[in-house]
Scaffold this active site. Structure first.
Site, PDB file in Angstrom:
ATOM      1  N   TYR A  58       3.746  18.186  33.470  1.00  0.00           N
ATOM      2  CA  TYR A  58       3.021  17.142  34.087  1.00  0.00           C
ATOM      3  C   TYR A  58       2.282  17.557  35.198  1.00  0.00           C
ATOM      4  O   TYR A  58       2.531  17.810  36.327  1.00  0.00           O
ATOM      5  CB  TYR A  58       4.122  16.023  34.361  1.00  0.00           C
ATOM      6  CG  TYR A  58       4.730  15.240  33.215  1.00  0.00           C
ATOM      7  CD1 TYR A  58       4.592  15.707  31.992  1.00  0.00           C
ATOM      8  CD2 TYR A  58       6.109  14.779  33.452  1.00  0.00           C
ATOM      9  CE1 TYR A  58       5.614  15.268  30.981  1.00  0.00           C
ATOM     10  CE2 TYR A  58       6.811  14.120  32.432  1.00  0.00           C
ATOM     11  CZ  TYR A  58       6.711  14.341  31.360  1.00  0.00           C
ATOM     12  OH  TYR A  58       7.300  14.290  30.092  1.00  0.00           O
ATOM     13  N   LEU A 199       7.639   1.579  26.887  1.00  0.00           N
ATOM     14  CA  LEU A 199       6.480   0.451  26.636  1.00  0.00           C
ATOM     15  C   LEU A 199       5.297   1.066  25.743  1.00  0.00           C
ATOM     16  O   LEU A 199       4.215   0.105  25.971  1.00  0.00           O
ATOM     17  CB  LEU A 199       6.128   0.406  28.248  1.00  0.00           C
ATOM     18  CG  LEU A 199       6.958  -0.048  29.400  1.00  0.00           C
ATOM     19  CD1 LEU A 199       6.508   0.084  30.612  1.00  0.00           C
ATOM     20  CD2 LEU A 199       7.675  -1.317  29.204  1.00  0.00           C
ATOM     21  N   ILE A 239      12.793   5.169  30.498  1.00  0.00           N
ATOM     22  CA  ILE A 239      12.343   5.895  31.717  1.00  0.00           C
ATOM     23  C   ILE A 239      10.715   5.405  31.831  1.00  0.00           C
ATOM     24  O   ILE A 239      10.166   6.464  31.641  1.00  0.00           O
ATOM     25  CB  ILE A 239      12.439   7.263  31.920  1.00  0.00           C
ATOM     26  CG1 ILE A 239      12.159   8.018  30.416  1.00  0.00           C
ATOM     27  CG2 ILE A 239      13.926   7.804  32.412  1.00  0.00           C
ATOM     28  CD1 ILE A 239      11.930   9.459  30.550  1.00  0.00           C
ATOM     29  N   LYS A 241       7.221   4.522  33.040  1.00  0.00           N
ATOM     30  CA  LYS A 241       6.387   5.237  34.103  1.00  0.00           C
ATOM     31  C   LYS A 241       5.460   4.072  34.561  1.00  0.00           C
ATOM     32  O   LYS A 241       4.934   3.319  34.014  1.00  0.00           O
ATOM     33  CB  LYS A 241       5.533   6.541  33.789  1.00  0.00           C
ATOM     34  CG  LYS A 241       4.440   7.033  34.639  1.00  0.00           C
ATOM     35  CD  LYS A 241       3.035   6.327  34.371  1.00  0.00           C
ATOM     36  CE  LYS A 241       2.118   6.909  35.362  1.00  0.00           C
ATOM     37  NZ  LYS A 241       0.608   6.096  35.219  1.00  0.00           N
ATOM     38  N   ASN A 251       9.545  -3.848  36.370  1.00  0.00           N
ATOM     39  CA  ASN A 251      10.450  -2.932  35.367  1.00  0.00           C
ATOM     40  C   ASN A 251      11.977  -3.241  36.015  1.00  0.00           C
ATOM     41  O   ASN A 251      12.972  -3.336  35.402  1.00  0.00           O
ATOM     42  CB  ASN A 251       9.946  -1.697  35.497  1.00  0.00           C
ATOM     43  CG  ASN A 251       8.775  -1.597  34.702  1.00  0.00           C
ATOM     44  OD1 ASN A 251       8.282  -2.483  34.288  1.00  0.00           O
ATOM     45  ND2 ASN A 251       8.006  -0.393  35.003  1.00  0.00           N
TER      46      ASN A 251
HETATM   47  N1  LIG Z   1      10.049  14.350  26.867  1.00  0.00           N
HETATM   48  C1  LIG Z   1       8.899  14.094  26.454  1.00  0.00           C
HETATM   49  O1  LIG Z   1       8.348  14.828  25.408  1.00  0.00           O
HETATM   50  C2  LIG Z   1       8.184  12.870  26.959  1.00  0.00           C
HETATM   51  C3  LIG Z   1       7.008  12.429  26.326  1.00  0.00           C
HETATM   52  C4  LIG Z   1       6.295  11.219  26.829  1.00  0.00           C
HETATM   53  C5  LIG Z   1       6.912  10.574  28.062  1.00  0.00           C
HETATM   54  N2  LIG Z   1       7.928  11.328  28.647  1.00  0.00           N
HETATM   55  C6  LIG Z   1       8.518  10.597  29.891  1.00  0.00           C
HETATM   56  O2  LIG Z   1       8.591   9.173  29.623  1.00  0.00           O
HETATM   57  C7  LIG Z   1       8.010   8.481  30.754  1.00  0.00           C
HETATM   58  C8  LIG Z   1       7.562   7.256  30.314  1.00  0.00           C
HETATM   59  O3  LIG Z   1       6.609   7.442  29.346  1.00  0.00           O
HETATM   60  P1  LIG Z   1       5.133   7.226  29.170  1.00  0.00           P
HETATM   61  O4  LIG Z   1       4.654   7.404  30.435  1.00  0.00           O
HETATM   62  O5  LIG Z   1       4.387   7.897  28.236  1.00  0.00           O
HETATM   63  O6  LIG Z   1       4.780   5.725  28.661  1.00  0.00           O
HETATM   64  P2  LIG Z   1       5.607   4.310  29.236  1.00  0.00           P
HETATM   65  O7  LIG Z   1       6.432   4.438  30.264  1.00  0.00           O
HETATM   66  O8  LIG Z   1       5.603   3.483  28.003  1.00  0.00           O
HETATM   67  O9  LIG Z   1       4.098   3.610  29.513  1.00  0.00           O
HETATM   68  C9  LIG Z   1       3.461   3.964  30.970  1.00  0.00           C
HETATM   69  C10 LIG Z   1       2.153   2.988  30.850  1.00  0.00           C
HETATM   70  O10 LIG Z   1       2.891   1.464  31.145  1.00  0.00           O
HETATM   71  C11 LIG Z   1       2.299   0.886  32.165  1.00  0.00           C
HETATM   72  N3  LIG Z   1       3.251  -0.025  32.804  1.00  0.00           N
HETATM   73  C12 LIG Z   1       4.444   0.239  33.451  1.00  0.00           C
HETATM   74  N4  LIG Z   1       4.959  -0.828  33.682  1.00  0.00           N
HETATM   75  C13 LIG Z   1       4.449  -1.885  33.216  1.00  0.00           C
HETATM   76  C14 LIG Z   1       4.627  -3.275  33.118  1.00  0.00           C
HETATM   77  N5  LIG Z   1       5.882  -3.708  33.777  1.00  0.00           N
HETATM   78  N6  LIG Z   1       3.619  -4.072  32.643  1.00  0.00           N
HETATM   79  C15 LIG Z   1       2.774  -3.551  32.033  1.00  0.00           C
HETATM   80  N7  LIG Z   1       2.258  -2.176  31.973  1.00  0.00           N
HETATM   81  C16 LIG Z   1       3.305  -1.473  32.651  1.00  0.00           C
HETATM   82  C17 LIG Z   1       1.802   1.959  33.392  1.00  0.00           C
HETATM   83  O11 LIG Z   1       0.923   1.415  34.143  1.00  0.00           O
HETATM   84  P3  LIG Z   1       0.808   2.167  35.537  1.00  0.00           P
HETATM   85  O12 LIG Z   1       1.120   3.660  35.603  1.00  0.00           O
HETATM   86  O13 LIG Z   1      -0.698   1.746  35.954  1.00  0.00           O
HETATM   87  O14 LIG Z   1       1.476   1.319  36.420  1.00  0.00           O
HETATM   88  C18 LIG Z   1       1.488   3.144  32.311  1.00  0.00           C
HETATM   89  O15 LIG Z   1       0.243   2.971  31.992  1.00  0.00           O
HETATM   90  C19 LIG Z   1       6.966   9.570  31.047  1.00  0.00           C
HETATM   91  O16 LIG Z   1       6.395   9.194  32.321  1.00  0.00           O
HETATM   92  C20 LIG Z   1       7.634  10.759  31.117  1.00  0.00           C
HETATM   93  O17 LIG Z   1       8.491  10.983  32.313  1.00  0.00           O
HETATM   94  C21 LIG Z   1       8.699  12.362  28.159  1.00  0.00           C
END
Ligand SMILES: NC(=O)c1ccc[n+]([C@@H]2O[C@H](COP(=O)([O-])OP(=O)(O)OC[C@H]3O[C@@H](n4cnc5c(N)ncnc54)[C@H](OP(=O)(O)O)[C@@H]3O)[C@@H](O)[C@H]2O)c1
Length: 283
Positions: A58, A199, A239, A241, A251
């Site tokens: 990342y 999300l 988890i 973000k 959250n």
């Molecule tokens: N192992 C893997 O291959 C893998 C792959 C993908 C992700 N991950 C991990 O999983 C974590 C989460 O997944 P992700 O970042 O892909 O997506 P996510 O958590 O599903 O979505 C993140 C998005 O949601 C927004 N958000 C957060 N809280 C919100 C709320 N209460 N209401 C509306 N929007 C909200 C954030 O905005 P803001 O940031 O602007 O607040 C950001 O744009 C990653 O950050 C990473 O650590 C792991």
């Protein structure tokens, strides 16, 4: 302010961790944003979101630096998860990658170290390196990410493979193939899965009419319903973000939202559970 207790999940070694943590993908990509991102993580930690997921990938190490900034002086409160890239996951490469992550994180140990996805290095080699890192106290436990059932069975059959602490996989109402086989397999072994992108990356999922209707009944937001949905059956650590303070606060509050059977049925009707094996969804 005392943070309300979050639901917890038990790892295979008996350690209890919060069922809701904080993701960091896309953090540390812009130096101008790093301070605010670390501040958002700090705000989450203060409110009980003490499990933080990051990866060497990342921001090309930038997210680990942001996490390091967020946990400085408060390391012991946090359960740190990081990941080695498959291209680095040889025996020597895994150890070198871990040392570099520790430096960026500003700590002497990672609580849970994962192989980010299956790659070309034999997983037995990576697990061997994980075990060496564990013996040296540089990681406290290890796991995998983006492993489907057949790959998990391969890990479980390795010497020491029973120590695998988690499989971190894509899981949200529009990507729930793991419910058919992987999730029950993990639950039967007392191994939680970590739900990533819970999300749906704040895309189409949060515009779902079903999530919106359930949210309206609870005076909640669709994002909170998505998080409550992912935690509904236990054995799952979500988890999300969030780099905006309002999102972090929302959250945290989602942990207190309990969906009724009618809510779950309404979500099922619009986002059906799998009826057969599906290839593991991946981002
Ligand atoms: N192992 C893997 O291959 C893998 C792959 C993908 C992700 N991950 C991990 O999983 C974590 C989460 O997944 P992700 O970042 O892909 O997506 P996510 O958590 O599903 O979505 C993140 C998005 O949601 C927004 N958000 C957060 N809280 C919100 C709320 N209460 N209401 C509306 N929007 C909200 C954030 O905005 P803001 O940031 O602007 O607040 C950001 O744009 C990653 O950050 C990473 O650590 C792991």
């Amino acid at each position: 302010m005392t943070a309300p207790a979050l639901p917890t999940v038990r790892l295979p070694d008996g350690t209890m961790v919060p069922a809701l943590g904080q993701g960091t993908w896309h953090m540390g990509e812009s130096p101008a944003q790093a301070g605010a991102e670390a501040q958002a993580l700090r705000q989450g930690i203060e409110r009980g979101l003490t499990l933080i997921d990051t990866a060497e990938m990342y921001g090309n190490g930038g997210a680990e630096r942001v996490v390091g900034q967020a946990i400085a002086g408060d390391r012991d409160r946090v359960f740190l998860v990081s990941k080695v890239l498959p291209t680095n996951a040889s025996r020597a490469g895994t150890i070198a990658a871990c040392e570099a992550s520790l430096k960026r994180l500003g700590t002497d140990r990672i609580d849970l170290y994962l192989l980010h996805w299956p790659g070309s290095h034999p997983v037995a080699e990576t697990v061997g390196a994980f075990e060496r890192l564990r013996e040296a106290g540089k990681i406290l436990r290890w796991g995998v990410s983006n492993f489907d059932l057949a790959e998990m069975a391969e890990v479980a059959a390795l010497p020491g493979g029973a120590a695998c602490a988690t499989d971190q996989v894509l899981y949200h109402p529009d990507s729930r193939g793991i419910e058919f086989d992987l999730l029950p397999w993990c639950r039967a072994r007392g191994m939680p899965v970590m739900a990533y992108s819970p999300l749906g990356q704040a895309g189409r999922l949060l515009r779902s009419r079903a999530l919106g209707a359930v949210a309206a009944r609870h005076g909640a937001s669709p994002a909170q319903v998505a998080l409550a949905w992912s935690l509904r059956g236990g054995g799952v650590i979500a988890i999300p973000k969030a780099s905006r303070p309002a999102h972090v606060a929302e959250n945290v509050a989602a942990a207190a939202l309990v969906l009724s059977a009618a809510d779950v049925a309404e979500i099922d009707a619009a986002h059906p559970a799998p009826r057969r094996k599906q290839a593991l969804g991946m981002l």
